[in-house]
Design a protein around this motif. Structure first.
Motif, mmCIF file in Angstrom:
data_model
loop_
_atom_site.group_PDB
_atom_site.id
_atom_site.type_symbol
_atom_site.label_atom_id
_atom_site.label_comp_id
_atom_site.label_asym_id
_atom_site.label_seq_id
_atom_site.Cartn_x
_atom_site.Cartn_y
_atom_site.Cartn_z
ATOM 1 N N VAL A 157 12.323 -11.394 4.985
ATOM 2 C CA VAL A 157 12.564 -12.283 6.126
ATOM 3 C C VAL A 157 11.315 -12.294 6.991
ATOM 4 O O VAL A 157 10.757 -11.238 7.315
ATOM 5 N N SER A 211 16.967 -15.452 15.670
ATOM 6 C CA SER A 211 17.197 -15.978 14.323
ATOM 7 C C SER A 211 16.677 -15.094 13.197
ATOM 8 O O SER A 211 17.366 -14.953 12.171
ATOM 9 N N ASP A 215 19.023 -13.819 10.111
ATOM 10 C CA ASP A 215 18.695 -14.094 8.709
ATOM 11 C C ASP A 215 18.748 -12.806 7.898
ATOM 12 O O ASP A 215 19.274 -12.781 6.769
ATOM 13 N N ASP A 218 22.428 -11.537 7.548
ATOM 14 C CA ASP A 218 23.187 -12.288 6.546
ATOM 15 C C ASP A 218 23.015 -11.653 5.162
ATOM 16 O O ASP A 218 23.980 -11.500 4.400
#
Length: 420
Positions: A157, A211, A215, A218
């Motif tokens: 990420v 964010s 990410d 998740d």
């Protein structure tokens, strides 16, 4: 003007809480690191509010600033600690912190460091490779102990930060690729001297948006669910640290911004029983410190104007290393027309600069404050050019405490020897 709340101008002079920085420079000389005790407490308060009533353990990422006075302040406020070396473990133990609230991160743990952490009884090891897992299992077995482990996974990420402080991409040295994590967890579960307790993920530093965390989360949720289907049930989820601070015009997220979203996502997947571990460093100490330095010379040329100061890259390497931006404030601002200066040190390197192209009105002997220097500043300092490391002072209201004296020059070579 970018000034942290606890460093403000009073009667035309920059103060740390209730003490003039001019007075501190006269007492302790320069270069000088000055920390605000109240700033540490206020930074912690944001985490206390965000974690109240929730199963969250905040482990201060002490690589940001490991002065014992800073560590003791956070211990008394209730934090645990995120360590990355045996030396940092020794500091934590020196202040009487609870080892059961310590997580041991880092990619290169040596045998003696593992032994010390097992003997102390740390909360867990954040294991970063299969080779480390094998070594830890053997060390624990030899000691007749069970090592509590959490695998640090690399979710690939982008933290949208400087490449040198991004840690969650495939090309970074940190963690185990998330695609391989289930296999490594299964191997860990087969080793009798290990006990799997969690999963760890740290994607980078100076993150100003929620964010990237979501990410990563998740992907971690999918991993946790897969592990459960294989009979591996975790107790905690470590999301690392990385929340940014304001150096100039950034608008960082707050701990509440992050945790509200995290618990919302976990609840959606029936995973809100997991303990959350956070490892904040910079966001707790970054804006709690300044580096005081005196202008030694002003050098004007056709191409550039230089303010040559007594601090240098050995005192604050972030600008050289990361091209980092720190606000520079004159402790006693002058009212004449500004000149564009590069703030540079005396070290014999072209990279020895603290700030570039800053509008300041200066005279030789003026004091400057390099702001937001509480994190990754003194801890990264060196003795390059045989320069003693600066003193550190903690201000508490109208009282200053010398929490680390300036190194005597002779101490820099006292342990060396010459051939007869």
């Amino acid at each position: 003007m970018t000034v942290a709340p606890h460093f403000q101008f009073k009667n035309g002079t920059l103060h740390a809480e209730n003490l003039s920085l001019t007075q501190l420079a006269e007492t302790y000389d320069t270069p000088l690191y000055v920390y605000s005790r109240q700033a540490l407490r206020d930074a912690w308060e944001a985490y206390r509010v965000a974690t109240e009533g929730r199963n969250v353990l905040v482990c201060y990422g002490m690589k940001a600033n490991s002065n014992l006075a800073v560590l003791n302040e956070f211990k008394n406020l209730g934090t645990g600690f995120d360590i990355v070396s045996g030396g940092e473990l020794a500091r934590v133990l020196a202040i009487g912190a609870d080892p059961a609230k310590v997580v041991f991160s880092g990619v290169g743990k040596q045998v003696w460091e593992m032994q010390a952490a097992l003997e102390a009884g740390v909360k867990c090891f954040n294991v970063e490779s299969e080779a480390e897992l094998t070594r830890l299992a053997q060390v624990a077995q030899d000691m007749g102990k069970i090592a509590l482990v959490s695998l640090r996974v690399n979710p690939d990420v982008d933290a949208q930060t400087h490449p040198y402080i991004s840690t969650g991409l495939k090309e970074n040295k940190f963690g185990i690729a998330i695609e391989k994590a289930v296999e490594v967890y299964q191997h860990a579960a087969s080793l009798p001297s290990l006990n799997i307790v969690g999963v760890d993920c740290h994607i980078g530093s100076q993150i100003t948006e929620v964010s990237p965390y979501l990410d990563a989360l998740d992907k971690l949720i999918a991993l946790i669910q897969t592990l459960a289907s294989h009979g591996i049930h975790l107790k905690h989820l470590d999301l690392g640290g990385g929340i940014g601070i304001r150096y100039t015009d950034e608008q960082p997220l707050t701990p509440s911004d992050l945790l509200n979203k995290v618990f919302e996502m976990l609840a959606q997947h029936q995973l809100d029983h997991l303990q959350i571990v956070l490892e904040p460093g910079r966001s707790l100490v970054g804006n709690a410190g300044v580096l005081l330095t005196q202008v030694e010379y002003l050098k004007h040329s056709e191409a550039k104007n230089f303010a040559i100061v007594d601090a240098a890259m050995n005192d604050l390497i972030r600008p050289t290393l990361y091209d980092a931006w720190h606000s520079v404030e004159a402790v006693k601002p002058r009212t004449q027309g500004d000149t564009l200066y590069d703030i540079v040190g005396p070290i014999c390197e072209s990279g020895d600069w603290l700030a570039r192209d800053r509008k300041l009105t200066l005279q030789q002997g003026d004091l400057l404050a390099i702001m937001s220097a509480g994190a990754y500043a003194f801890t990264m300092a060196s003795q390059y050019n045989t320069r003693p490391r600066a003193a550190e002072v903690m201000v508490d209201g109208d009282t200053a405490h010398l929490v680390r004296p300036r190194e005597p020059l002779e101490s820099l070579y006292a342990s060396e020897s010459i051939l007869g």
